[in-house]
Design an enzyme around this catalytic site. Structure first.
Site, mmCIF file in Angstrom:
data_model
loop_
_atom_site.group_PDB
_atom_site.id
_atom_site.type_symbol
_atom_site.label_atom_id
_atom_site.label_comp_id
_atom_site.label_asym_id
_atom_site.label_seq_id
_atom_site.Cartn_x
_atom_site.Cartn_y
_atom_site.Cartn_z
ATOM 1 N N CYS A 2 0.905 -1.154 0.065
ATOM 2 C CA CYS A 2 -0.128 -0.089 0.117
ATOM 3 C C CYS A 2 0.858 1.194 -0.025
ATOM 4 C CB CYS A 2 -0.755 0.094 1.355
ATOM 5 S SG CYS A 2 -1.811 -1.447 1.392
ATOM 6 N N ARG A 27 1.745 1.658 -5.833
ATOM 7 C CA ARG A 27 2.037 0.579 -4.861
ATOM 8 C C ARG A 27 0.709 -0.008 -4.494
ATOM 9 N NH1 ARG A 27 6.454 1.598 -1.974
ATOM 10 N NH2 ARG A 27 5.615 0.402 -0.244
ATOM 11 N N TRP A 76 -3.476 -2.150 -1.562
ATOM 12 C CA TRP A 76 -3.609 -3.286 -2.243
ATOM 13 C C TRP A 76 -4.157 -4.137 -1.228
ATOM 14 C CZ3 TRP A 76 -1.178 -8.026 -1.794
ATOM 15 C CH2 TRP A 76 -0.871 -8.702 -2.937
ATOM 16 N N ASN A 102 0.450 -0.295 6.107
ATOM 17 C CA ASN A 102 0.944 -1.184 5.027
ATOM 18 C C ASN A 102 1.650 -2.398 5.588
ATOM 19 O OD1 ASN A 102 2.177 -2.108 2.535
ATOM 20 N ND2 ASN A 102 4.116 -0.780 2.842
ATOM 21 N N GLY A 103 1.118 -3.556 5.007
ATOM 22 C CA GLY A 103 1.882 -4.597 5.514
ATOM 23 C C GLY A 103 0.849 -5.739 6.083
ATOM 24 N N GLU A 485 11.479 -12.849 -19.805
ATOM 25 C CA GLU A 485 10.989 -11.514 -19.664
ATOM 26 C C GLU A 485 10.009 -11.303 -20.529
ATOM 27 O OE1 GLU A 485 11.053 -9.097 -17.609
ATOM 28 O OE2 GLU A 485 10.964 -7.305 -18.697
ATOM 29 N N LYS A 489 6.151 -10.005 -19.209
ATOM 30 C CA LYS A 489 5.589 -8.726 -19.557
ATOM 31 C C LYS A 489 4.238 -8.995 -20.130
ATOM 32 C CE LYS A 489 7.572 -6.877 -17.673
ATOM 33 N NZ LYS A 489 8.917 -6.330 -16.850
ATOM 34 N N GLU A 492 1.529 -10.097 -17.645
ATOM 35 C CA GLU A 492 1.362 -9.056 -16.689
ATOM 36 C C GLU A 492 0.547 -7.885 -16.958
ATOM 37 O OE1 GLU A 492 4.777 -7.353 -15.769
ATOM 38 O OE2 GLU A 492 4.240 -6.958 -13.473
ATOM 39 N N HIS A 508 12.174 -31.492 -25.769
ATOM 40 C CA HIS A 508 11.884 -32.366 -24.430
ATOM 41 C C HIS A 508 10.560 -32.191 -23.911
ATOM 42 C CE1 HIS A 508 16.368 -33.242 -24.619
ATOM 43 N NE2 HIS A 508 16.504 -31.769 -24.748
ATOM 44 N N LYS A 611 3.102 -2.368 -7.508
ATOM 45 C CA LYS A 611 4.556 -2.379 -8.067
ATOM 46 C C LYS A 611 5.492 -2.728 -6.957
ATOM 47 C CE LYS A 611 7.658 -0.409 -10.508
ATOM 48 N NZ LYS A 611 8.125 -0.887 -11.789
HETATM 49 O O1 M6R Z 1 11.091 -4.087 -6.918
HETATM 50 P P1 M6R Z 1 11.355 -5.351 -7.289
HETATM 51 O O2 M6R Z 1 12.564 -5.194 -8.389
HETATM 52 O O3 M6R Z 1 11.976 -6.046 -6.088
HETATM 53 O O4 M6R Z 1 10.217 -6.107 -7.796
HETATM 54 C C1 M6R Z 1 10.436 -7.394 -8.260
HETATM 55 C C2 M6R Z 1 9.173 -8.216 -9.063
HETATM 56 O O5 M6R Z 1 7.946 -7.933 -8.254
HETATM 57 C C3 M6R Z 1 8.972 -7.180 -10.197
HETATM 58 O O6 M6R Z 1 10.201 -7.183 -11.058
HETATM 59 C C4 M6R Z 1 8.020 -7.618 -11.090
HETATM 60 O O7 M6R Z 1 8.132 -8.880 -11.503
HETATM 61 C C5 M6R Z 1 7.628 -6.722 -12.124
HETATM 62 N N1 M6R Z 1 6.258 -6.103 -12.020
HETATM 63 C C6 M6R Z 1 7.494 -7.327 -13.475
HETATM 64 O O8 M6R Z 1 7.296 -6.462 -14.623
#
Ligand code: M6R
Length: 616
Positions: A2, A27, A76, A102-103, A485, A489, A492, A508, A611
């Site tokens: 959050c 966040r 969140w 937050n937490g 990656e 992306k 996501e 395989h 994020k």
């Molecule tokens: O803030 P961080 O780099 O530790 O975050 C790690 C992952 O949560 C972050 O890279 C996540 O996979 C991204 N949303 C991917 O685009």
């Protein structure tokens, strides 16, 4: 996950809170709320499920009376769904005090039973309301917010940042943190608290970092930091290097679009100041040679995109520094009783510096006697503060949930680190370092060329593919983490099923997925600098094409060998193998963004995500 902001000063707090929340919305964006103590000494609150705009519209239609002390929250959801009732702030003490959090408070149900037995009632399903009610009970006993807050946080287990204010003590906001972020912004006759500096960077760039298990009380004139028992503690001042404009969209359609456009700059800025006379000199690592000479292995820990950067970095660390490297997801590392000790260097990678899985793994590694180094993009964040050494990436604030410019900056920082370690351990000559440095320095311009020549074409192509239900990504060597990656992306932000595979692994098992029309992105290694790998990948392309796959090749300019077998070719400039990932990932970022946009999705705030993942 959050976002939290607090303000005390002479100005009406509502606008300050809302604009801080707008910068923190990355966040979490399930619901948002504020609490303000107004000039009459009454506590006004407003909270709404949905994005911040819902709260903004509500406040515009029914304004709260102005007050100069306030707290704000963007959520969140963890305990309890995203409803108005579960949104923060939570009230207690006959609605005279407000708390945001937050937490996760892990012992909330025991505490709740205790409070229910005493006759207290609850209006939400959250763990946060338990802290609010507990604080209300403590306030009744002491009549002092800071003292009551100290008694409250000492009862809590888990991870939390909490802020609170009480109607009877206007001009005071108290905060506490345990394994969750909180920083202080120092203004002139006003002070701020925030989950990160983005909360207050438009008002001040003077900041203080607060340590674990510490409590802060801010008034317009004073900032007091103590530990949970009330003893004064030292705090670390720092200047925020980002300016407010860097955290704004600046005319772009999305933060992601802006951040992809900043990929060249992110690489250039991460190199800046760390190369002298063609050699790598990282000021932050001066005097720390023993961190690299006394080790016999490196373990890289990270999550998501940062872990893929780590996988790319492994190739450079092993090739240049000649140290064995393992890369592991932080949340897996900690729970498998890893064999580590004083001769292990654990390198963590995190854009936010707050990812709980990574933070806990770093703490675990330190406790087990390993040395720790953090690669991080966010000043004042917790992970670098918990590490023996830091190499900051200078990508600037990354707001979109999908990590893009931070990824290329992380690879760049890993490459600089690998060259540094290679020199310190005597594995590389100065000439060899200078050669790699000049290749690295050429990367920003090459990324800019990919964006200039391919972006429109890829966006158009993504538009045609908007109805696609599944995409496969293949790569070999450093192309493999790039395939992962590309798939992450796409999943996501466009909610399309996507998988990344090592191209050699296809036969395989995964090749069974190939049916006519299946789109497959293939990272094609350079025919000039990696002829052997190039030939293998071209064979892999033929194998899947024979089964009807639709091939989208990411290939070097001038590579004609792929033309007969590819339906689409996305071109990247010539580069040595280790530098290809920094170029090949760019079309994949653009593609994911183009496809999500074509589907009409919010590329910056994809569903179910946040994020900063500050819960385990
Ligand atoms: O803030 P961080 O780099 O530790 O975050 C790690 C992952 O949560 C972050 O890279 C996540 O996979 C991204 N949303 C991917 O685009």
């Amino acid at each position: 996950m959050c976002g939290i902001i607090g303000y005390v000063g002479p100005r009406p707090s509502q606008d300050i809170l809302i604009s801080g929340l707008a910068r923190l919305e990355y966040r979490g964006y399930d619901s948002a709320g504020i609490a303000v103590i107004d000039g009459e000494g009454s506590l006004g609150t407003r909270k709404r499920a949905g994005k911040l705009q819902v709260l903004r519209d509500d406040l515009a239609a029914h304004p709260l009376t102005d007050g100069t002390t306030g707290i704000g929250h963007t959520r969140w959801a963890t305990h309890g769904g995203p409803t108005d009732a579960n949104a923060h702030p939570h009230l207690a003490d006959d609605d005279k005090l407000a708390v945001i959090h937050n937490g996760i408070i892990e012992n909330f149900s025991e505490l709740k039973s205790e409070l229910v037995a005493e006759g207290y009632t609850f209006r939400s399903e959250t763990d946060t309301e338990v802290a609010a009610v507990l604080l209300g009970r403590e306030y009744q006993a002491s009549g002092d917010l800071t003292q009551a807050f100290r008694a409250t946080v000492s009862r809590l287990e888990g991870a939390f940042t909490l802020l609170a204010l009480h109607r009877d003590q206007p001009g005071l906001v108290v905060g506490a943190r345990r394994n969750s972020p909180l920083v202080i912004g120092l203004g002139d006759g006003e002070n701020f608290l925030g989950s990160d500096v983005a909360a207050f960077v438009e008002h001040t760039r003077h900041a203080l970092a607060i340590g674990q298990d510490e409590i802060v009380a801010i008034t317009p004139q004073e900032v007091t930091v103590t530990d949970f028992s009330g003893a004064a503690v030292e705090v670390e001042p720092f200047e925020v290097v980002w300016d407010a404009a860097a955290a704004d969209k600046g005319g772009w359609s999305s933060f992601m679009a802006k951040e992809v456009s900043e990929e060249p700059e992110a690489v250039a800025n991460t190199i800046r100041g760390r190369v002298h006379d063609g050699l790598v000199q990282i000021p932050e690592l001066e005097g720390l040679d023993e961190l690299f000479t006394g080790i016999d292995r490196i373990i890289v820990i990270a999550c998501g995109t940062a872990a893929y950067a780590g996988m790319v970095g492994k190739y450079a660390l092993e090739q240049w520094a000649r140290v064995p490297v393992d890369v592991e997801l932080a949340h897996e590392f900690r729970y498998r009783d890893p064999v580590i000790g004083a001769r292990t260097l654990v390198v963590s990678i995190s854009q936010s510096g707050e990812t709980m899985d990574t933070l806990m793994a770093v703490k675990y590694a330190r406790e087990a006697g390993a040395k720790t180094l953090s690669i991080c993009n966010t000043q004042g964040a917790t992970i670098p503060r918990e590490s023996d050494a830091i190499v900051y990436t200078h990508a600037g604030p990354e707001v979109a949930v999908a990590s893009t410019k931070a990824f290329v900056a992380q690879i760049t920082a890993l490459y600089l680190l690998a060259l540094h370690v290679g020199r310190v351990r005597g594995a590389l000559t100065d000439d060899a370092i200078a050669e790699q440095v000049s290749q690295l320095e050429a990367v920003p311009e090459k990324i800019a060329r990919v964006l200039a020549s391919e972006q429109e074409h890829i966006e158009q192509f993504a538009h045609w593919m908007a109805d696609t239900r599944s995409v496969i990504f293949l790569g070999r060597h450093v192309g493999y983490p790039i395939a992962l990656e590309g798939a992450l992306k796409l999943k996501e932000i466009s909610y399309i099923h996507a998988e990344g595979f090592a191209a050699g692994e296809l036969k395989h098992g995964p090749i069974a997925l190939i049916e006519p029309g299946q789109p497959v992105f293939v990272m094609v290694p350079s025919p000039t600098s990696s002829p052997l790998l190039h030939a293998k990948v071209v064979s892999n392309i033929q194998e899947i094409r024979a089964r009807g796959a639709r091939i989208i090749a990411v290939a070097e300019e001038g590579d004609a060998a792929v033309l007969p077998f590819a339906d689409e070719v996305l071109r990247i400039p010539l580069a040595e193998p280790l530098f290809e990932p920094l170029l090949a990932v760019v079309p994949l970022h653009v593609f994911a963004m183009g496809l999500a946009t074509a589907k009409g999705l919010d590329v910056d705030q994809p569903r179910n995500l946040a994020k900063s993942v500050t819960v385990e």
